[in-house]
Motif scaffolding. Structure first.
Motif, PDB file in Angstrom:
ATOM      1  N   MET A 160       0.850  -1.202   0.000  1.00 20.88           N
ATOM      2  CA  MET A 160       0.000   0.000   0.000  1.00 20.88           C
ATOM      3  C   MET A 160       0.877   1.240   0.000  1.00 20.88           C
ATOM      4  SD  MET A 160      -3.020   1.018   2.663  1.00 20.88           S
ATOM      5  CE  MET A 160      -3.969   2.520   2.453  1.00 20.88           C
ATOM      6  N   ALA A 161       0.485   2.235  -0.793  1.00 23.39           N
ATOM      7  CA  ALA A 161       1.274   3.463  -0.893  1.00 23.39           C
ATOM      8  C   ALA A 161       1.379   4.150   0.455  1.00 23.39           C
ATOM      9  CB  ALA A 161       0.642   4.400  -1.909  1.00 23.39           C
ATOM     10  N   SER A 162       2.535   4.796   0.697  1.00 19.46           N
ATOM     11  CA  SER A 162       2.742   5.446   1.995  1.00 19.46           C
ATOM     12  C   SER A 162       3.778   6.547   1.865  1.00 19.46           C
ATOM     13  CB  SER A 162       3.206   4.414   3.034  1.00 19.46           C
ATOM     14  OG  SER A 162       4.438   3.829   2.637  1.00 19.46           O
ATOM     15  N   TRP A 163       3.850   7.396   2.886  1.00 16.57           N
ATOM     16  CA  TRP A 163       4.821   8.489   2.956  1.00 16.57           C
ATOM     17  C   TRP A 163       5.897   8.141   3.976  1.00 16.57           C
ATOM     18  CZ3 TRP A 163       4.701  12.604  -0.296  1.00 16.57           C
ATOM     19  CH2 TRP A 163       3.511  12.863  -0.971  1.00 16.57           C
ATOM     20  N   LYS A 164       7.142   8.529   3.675  1.00 18.63           N
ATOM     21  CA  LYS A 164       8.253   8.326   4.594  1.00 18.63           C
ATOM     22  C   LYS A 164       8.955   9.652   4.847  1.00 18.63           C
ATOM     23  CE  LYS A 164       9.311   3.578   3.120  1.00 18.63           C
ATOM     24  NZ  LYS A 164      10.362   2.696   2.538  1.00 18.63           N
ATOM     25  N   SER A 165       9.313   9.878   6.091  1.00 13.51           N
ATOM     26  CA  SER A 165      10.079  11.077   6.436  1.00 13.51           C
ATOM     27  C   SER A 165      11.554  10.841   6.147  1.00 13.51           C
ATOM     28  CB  SER A 165       9.905  11.403   7.916  1.00 13.51           C
ATOM     29  OG  SER A 165      10.769  12.463   8.309  1.00 13.51           O
ATOM     30  N   LEU A 166      12.235  11.848   5.623  1.00 10.20           N
ATOM     31  CA  LEU A 166      13.677  11.735   5.434  1.00 10.20           C
ATOM     32  C   LEU A 166      14.367  11.619   6.785  1.00 10.20           C
ATOM     33  CD1 LEU A 166      12.991  12.523   2.508  1.00 10.20           C
ATOM     34  CD2 LEU A 166      15.032  13.963   2.516  1.00 10.20           C
ATOM     35  N   LEU A 220       3.438   8.448 -11.724  1.00 16.82           N
ATOM     36  CA  LEU A 220       4.069   7.381 -10.963  1.00 16.82           C
ATOM     37  C   LEU A 220       4.506   6.250 -11.888  1.00 16.82           C
ATOM     38  CD1 LEU A 220       1.478   7.274  -8.032  1.00 16.82           C
ATOM     39  CD2 LEU A 220       3.666   8.507  -8.108  1.00 16.82           C
ATOM     40  N   PRO A 221       5.495   5.450 -11.480  1.00 12.40           N
ATOM     41  CA  PRO A 221       5.933   4.337 -12.334  1.00 12.40           C
ATOM     42  C   PRO A 221       4.817   3.351 -12.655  1.00 12.40           C
ATOM     43  CG  PRO A 221       7.570   4.787 -10.654  1.00 12.40           C
ATOM     44  CD  PRO A 221       6.379   5.623 -10.310  1.00 12.40           C
ATOM     45  N   ASN A 222       3.780   3.267 -11.809  1.00 15.77           N
ATOM     46  CA  ASN A 222       2.665   2.352 -12.064  1.00 15.77           C
ATOM     47  C   ASN A 222       1.648   2.907 -13.051  1.00 15.77           C
ATOM     48  OD1 ASN A 222       1.178   4.202 -10.531  1.00 15.77           O
ATOM     49  ND2 ASN A 222       1.300   2.975  -8.656  1.00 15.77           N
ATOM     50  N   GLY A 223       1.934   4.099 -13.612  1.00  9.41           N
ATOM     51  CA  GLY A 223       1.062   4.675 -14.623  1.00  9.41           C
ATOM     52  C   GLY A 223       0.002   5.608 -14.088  1.00  9.41           C
ATOM     53  N   ARG A 224      -0.150   5.691 -12.775  1.00  7.40           N
ATOM     54  CA  ARG A 224      -1.128   6.604 -12.192  1.00  7.40           C
ATOM     55  C   ARG A 224      -0.509   7.987 -12.022  1.00  7.40           C
ATOM     56  NH1 ARG A 224      -2.503   2.318  -7.372  1.00  7.40           N
ATOM     57  NH2 ARG A 224      -3.166   0.596  -8.749  1.00  7.40           N
ATOM     58  N   VAL A 225      -1.357   8.981 -11.811  1.00  7.14           N
ATOM     59  CA  VAL A 225      -0.899  10.356 -11.619  1.00  7.14           C
ATOM     60  C   VAL A 225      -1.198  10.779 -10.188  1.00  7.14           C
ATOM     61  CG1 VAL A 225      -1.174  12.760 -12.305  1.00  7.14           C
ATOM     62  CG2 VAL A 225      -1.243  10.962 -14.039  1.00  7.14           C
ATOM     63  N   LEU A 226      -0.144  11.174  -9.466  1.00  6.25           N
ATOM     64  CA  LEU A 226      -0.298  11.726  -8.126  1.00  6.25           C
ATOM     65  C   LEU A 226      -0.538  13.221  -8.262  1.00  6.25           C
ATOM     66  CD1 LEU A 226      -0.079  11.272  -5.007  1.00  6.25           C
ATOM     67  CD2 LEU A 226       2.351  11.872  -5.238  1.00  6.25           C
ATOM     68  N   CYS A 227      -1.620  13.718  -7.707  1.00  2.00           N
ATOM     69  CA  CYS A 227      -1.931  15.133  -7.821  1.00  2.00           C
ATOM     70  C   CYS A 227      -2.397  15.683  -6.480  1.00  2.00           C
ATOM     71  CB  CYS A 227      -2.970  15.397  -8.911  1.00  2.00           C
ATOM     72  SG  CYS A 227      -4.396  14.305  -8.905  1.00  2.00           S
ATOM     73  N   THR A 278      -3.406  20.941   1.784  1.00  2.00           N
ATOM     74  CA  THR A 278      -3.231  20.190   0.550  1.00  2.00           C
ATOM     75  C   THR A 278      -3.687  18.745   0.760  1.00  2.00           C
ATOM     76  OG1 THR A 278      -1.344  21.573  -0.021  1.00  2.00           O
ATOM     77  CG2 THR A 278      -1.566  19.506  -1.211  1.00  2.00           C
ATOM     78  N   MET A 279      -4.444  18.233  -0.220  1.00  2.00           N
ATOM     79  CA  MET A 279      -4.990  16.874  -0.160  1.00  2.00           C
ATOM     80  C   MET A 279      -4.548  16.123  -1.411  1.00  2.00           C
ATOM     81  SD  MET A 279      -8.764  18.174   1.037  1.00  2.00           S
ATOM     82  CE  MET A 279      -9.468  16.560   1.327  1.00  2.00           C
ATOM     83  N   PHE A 280      -4.211  14.854  -1.260  1.00  2.00           N
ATOM     84  CA  PHE A 280      -3.590  14.093  -2.339  1.00  2.00           C
ATOM     85  C   PHE A 280      -4.528  13.028  -2.907  1.00  2.00           C
ATOM     86  CE2 PHE A 280      -0.196  16.212  -0.304  1.00  2.00           C
ATOM     87  CZ  PHE A 280       0.803  16.357  -1.251  1.00  2.00           C
ATOM     88  N   PHE A 281      -4.451  12.888  -4.244  1.00  2.00           N
ATOM     89  CA  PHE A 281      -5.250  11.911  -4.976  1.00  2.00           C
ATOM     90  C   PHE A 281      -4.365  11.220  -6.013  1.00  2.00           C
ATOM     91  CE2 PHE A 281      -8.440  14.630  -3.227  1.00  2.00           C
ATOM     92  CZ  PHE A 281      -9.610  13.896  -3.152  1.00  2.00           C
ATOM     93  N   GLU A 282      -4.780  10.021  -6.404  1.00  2.00           N
ATOM     94  CA  GLU A 282      -4.193   9.338  -7.543  1.00  2.00           C
ATOM     95  C   GLU A 282      -5.252   9.171  -8.623  1.00  2.00           C
ATOM     96  OE1 GLU A 282      -2.303   5.610  -6.883  1.00  2.00           O
ATOM     97  OE2 GLU A 282      -0.783   6.394  -5.502  1.00  2.00           O
ATOM     98  N   GLU A 290       5.963   6.543  -1.504  1.00  2.39           N
ATOM     99  CA  GLU A 290       6.272   5.258  -2.109  1.00  2.39           C
ATOM    100  C   GLU A 290       4.993   4.672  -2.676  1.00  2.39           C
ATOM    101  OE1 GLU A 290       8.399   0.951  -1.064  1.00  2.39           O
ATOM    102  OE2 GLU A 290       8.209   2.504   0.462  1.00  2.39           O
ATOM    103  N   PRO A 291       4.824   4.700  -3.998  1.00  2.91           N
ATOM    104  CA  PRO A 291       3.562   4.244  -4.587  1.00  2.91           C
ATOM    105  C   PRO A 291       3.468   2.727  -4.639  1.00  2.91           C
ATOM    106  CG  PRO A 291       5.074   4.889  -6.317  1.00  2.91           C
ATOM    107  CD  PRO A 291       5.771   5.183  -5.007  1.00  2.91           C
ATOM    108  N   ASP A 292       2.275   2.255  -4.976  1.00  5.36           N
ATOM    109  CA  ASP A 292       2.107   0.826  -5.201  1.00  5.36           C
ATOM    110  C   ASP A 292       2.926   0.419  -6.422  1.00  5.36           C
ATOM    111  OD1 ASP A 292       0.325   0.576  -3.093  1.00  5.36           O
ATOM    112  OD2 ASP A 292      -1.404   1.075  -4.349  1.00  5.36           O
ATOM    113  N   PRO A 293       3.462  -0.808  -6.438  1.00  2.50           N
ATOM    114  CA  PRO A 293       4.232  -1.253  -7.605  1.00  2.50           C
ATOM    115  C   PRO A 293       3.312  -1.505  -8.797  1.00  2.50           C
ATOM    116  CG  PRO A 293       3.951  -3.042  -6.043  1.00  2.50           C
ATOM    117  CD  PRO A 293       3.388  -1.820  -5.373  1.00  2.50           C
ATOM    118  N   GLY A 294       3.921  -1.783  -9.940  1.00  2.00           N
ATOM    119  CA  GLY A 294       3.090  -2.171 -11.068  1.00  2.00           C
ATOM    120  C   GLY A 294       3.377  -1.549 -12.401  1.00  2.00           C
TER     121      GLY A 294
END
Length: 695
Positions: free
Chosen positions: A1-7, A271-278, A294-298, A343-347
């Motif tokens: 599942m897609a997730s956010w990571k802190s540096l 994203l590499p899986n072909g979706r668009v993060l906006c 700000t709110m995020f969608f794929e 980190e998006p879902d693979p695919g």
């Protein structure tokens, strides 16, 4: 599942524009200032665990401006809505990562660029808009020239606030913000702007004439995000005259006040899986109403799907920036001292990956090589914002992974054969250079485009090698170790040498017709001297590994000097030696005619040699230095140290050569040289002798 990571190591500055350099590091601006920082991934290739280092400052501060990574690996920036050069400045400059320097590159002559849009064309030139009228211009980074697109190459209205997208046919599509809902395309082959139809729904907010990102997707459609809460999809015609077709996309959901969420000056990434993060946010319809938080969608090609927000999503939307990394993650910053990686879902579809058709499998340190393949630039520019920031990543990165160590390293790429997107089966290429601090041995090489990697190719990294144009030997008197330098492939390579090596260097290398050298990150490892007569008589004797090329033709000797340099009368005890030296000078070549000298010599030698080829300070209390006209050696048969004399055209300088072995080495090297430079201390005594051999 897609997730956010802190540096793990968050920046200490507010992150503004981010650009992916061709060596895999990330260049980040500090807010709207002159300052830039570099994020370097760790040895496993992780950007989350990467580290920071500061880069050189720009000449001018700028906020909301045009930017691009050039095909030669340099970075272009132009304009700035806010700048210390003036509001809506037209100042432009280029950053060179190889030298860590910025250079001003003129302007299109409008007097203002400001936050105008820009887009790199498939030939590496940059199309730039004018915020005050319909004119556009092209910057050529190779010729360093600005050229107007002409009367047929003007938009129907001002390009202010627009988002420009590079299409697979090489044209550039935009939705007019000052003449909405009309769209246009720039066709480089004809130098004209033509109609691209009109959007089926309103994407431009009328009060602010703002819009969101527009991203080319793997299926060839362009997903356009509006500042109104609407979206649309554009299908290009693929030719130089057609308008293409438009279809309505899904709307974003409404906020608590029943207003559609808006992407008003907002980032997006493929994203590499072909979706668009906006990114969108709630806001009113007035020009000064900016969406926040700000709110995020794929976007999956059909629907908009809500995803998690990073902790720094509490800022107004226009402060957000996205950057697609070669790992497939997306960095998100919002002009605060915080960065998060999505980190998006693979695919990814295997057909989207770049392929390698040709690359050398034996690589040497500091060597430059060509990699050929398909789809090296990816299927899209992959990152979009609009007029305020362009951070496209449609260029190849070359990645090495140590077969045994697992260490990850990106090799700097440049001179890509194209900057086009979605190049299909057409062969394309790039050049890459192997850094001299890379681990030797087997590696797995792949090429990465927009976060998608090719299949790997096994390669082996070995010592750097090349043919020397110059040899230089530095010796210190009395009786100390020295340095040997080789000028090869435009750089100096060196190492410390013992006194007992001078004779061998003089006999083997200074007397050679050509010298090949090998080096690692610490300096020279091996030198091989060539003799042309030996080669012609015994070619088989020189055919053992490593393989050696045929020696180049020997240069034509330069003309002999017509007369001796003027000089003062030396002391009586060296008159005989002086006469002998003068006769020898008249029969020797003064300098080669076939090789241009390097722009500078090795580092100045110090009072004692370094064991490795590192810069050393000039001798403390040095009296001076000069190129000698004559060298004279006094050898005492009764024993004791010999005396070496050097005439610099003004005075004689002398130094002791302490041991018989040192005498033989120093004299063989210096007397076999084409040029000898000397340094002396405040008493006039020689303490450094630098001998040059032109090859």
């Amino acid at each position: 599942m897609a997730s956010w990571k802190s540096l793990a190591h968050q920046p200490t500055f507010p992150v503004g524009t981010m650009l992916l350099l061709t060596d895999g590091t990330v260049m980040c601006q500090s807010g709207g200032s002159k300052s830039w920082w570099r994020l370097t991934p760790d040895l496993s290739g992780s950007y989350v665990n990467g580290t920071w280092s500061q880069l050189a400052d720009m000449h001018n501060s700028r906020l909301y401006y045009a930017s691009a990574v050039l095909r030669d690996g340099r970075v272009f920036v132009a304009g700035g809505e806010y700048s210390d050069a003036g509001s809506d400045t037209d100042a432009a400059e280029i950053y060179d990562p190889a030298t860590n320097t910025w250079t001003s590159v003129g302007n299109p002559g409008w007097g203002a660029i400001g936050d105008a849009p820009a887009c790199m064309l498939d030939d590496g030139r940059i199309l730039v808009g004018y915020i005050n009228d319909s004119r556009t211009a092209i910057y050529d980074p190779v010729a360093n020239t600005w050229t107007a697109t002409g009367t047929t190459g003007t938009l129907s209205a001002s390009s202010s606030e627009e988002t420009w997208t590079l299409l697979p046919d090489g044209s550039v599509m935009t939705i007019s913000c000052t003449n909405h809902p009309n769209a246009e395309r720039y066709v480089p082959s004809t130098g004209t702007w033509i109609s691209a139809g009109s959007t089926p729904v309103e994407l431009v907010q009328a009060s602010s004439i703002e819009i969101g990102p527009a991203l080319l997707m793997p299926d060839g459609r362009v997903f356009c995000v509006g500042a109104t809460g609407h979206t649309a999809l554009y299908s290009p015609s693929g030719d130089t005259t057609g308008t293409g077709t438009w279809t309505t996309g899904p709307d974003f959901p409404a906020d608590s006040q029943n207003r559609l969420l808006k992407a008003k000056d907002a980032p997006g990434a493929l994203l590499p899986n072909g979706r668009v993060l906006c990114a969108v946010g709630p806001a009113g319809d007035a020009a000064g109403d900016w969406p926040s938080p700000t709110m995020f969608f794929e976007f999956d090609g059909t629907n908009l799907n809500r995803v998690a927000d990073p902790p720094n999503a509490n800022q107004v939307i226009y402060q957000g920036r996205m950057l697609l990394l070669p790992t497939g993650e997306v960095l998100y910053g919002a002009q605060t001292a915080a960065l998060y990686a999505y980190e998006p879902d693979p695919g990814p579809d295997p057909s989207w990956a770049p392929t390698i058709t040709s690359v050398p499998t034996s690589l040497g340190l500091d060597g430059t090589y060509t990699l050929t393949g398909t789809q090296l630039n990816g299927l899209s520019q992959a990152v979009s914002y609009g007029d305020d920031a362009q951070m496209a990543t449609n260029y190849p990165l070359v990645r090495l992974i140590g077969t045994y160590s697992g260490k990850v390293r990106y090799l700097p790429t440049r001179n890509h054969s194209t900057m086009a997107v979605a190049t299909g089966a057409a062969p394309v290429s790039t050049e890459f250079t192997v850094p001299n601090d890379l681990d030797l041995g087997p590696h797995e090489l792949s090429v990465v485009a927009n976060g998608i990697a090719s299949a790997t190719v096994p390669v082996t990294v070995g010592l750097g090698s090349g043919r020397a144009q110059y040899l230089v030997v530095d010796t210190w008197t009395p009786s100390q170790d020295g340095m040997v330098w080789a000028y090869v492939n435009g750089a100096w390579r060196g190492r410390g040498i013992g006194q007992n090596e001078l004779v061998g260097i003089a006999q083997d290398l200074f007397s050679a017709d050509a010298v090949d050298v090998w080096w690692d990150s610490t300096g020279l490892v091996t030198a091989r001297g060539w003799s042309s007569p030996h080669w012609l008589a015994h070619p088989a004797a020189l055919s053992t590994p490593p393989p050696l090329p045929t020696p180049p033709p020997l240069p034509t000797p330069p003309p002999l000097p017509q007369q001796e340099p003027a000089m003062e009368e030396p002391s009586q005890d060296v008159v005989d030696q002086l006469d002998a030296a003068a006769r020898a000078a008249q029969t020797a070549a003064a300098s080669p005619s076939s090789v241009a000298p390097p722009s500078s010599g090795p580092p100045e030698p110090g009072t004692a040699p370094a064991k490795q080829p590192t810069a050393a300070a000039a001798p403390a209390g040095a009296g001076g230095s000069a190129t000698t006209h004559y060298l004279v050696l006094d050898h005492y048969f009764s024993g004791g140290p010999a005396a070496l004399w050097a005439w610099d055209g003004a005075a004689w300088r002398a130094g002791l050569v302490a041991e018989p072995g040192d005498e033989q080495g120093v004299v063989q090297v210096a007397f076999a040289a084409n040029r000898v430079d000397v340094w002396w201390d405040s008493s006039g005594s020689l303490n450094v002798i630098r001998s040059w051999k032109y090859l």
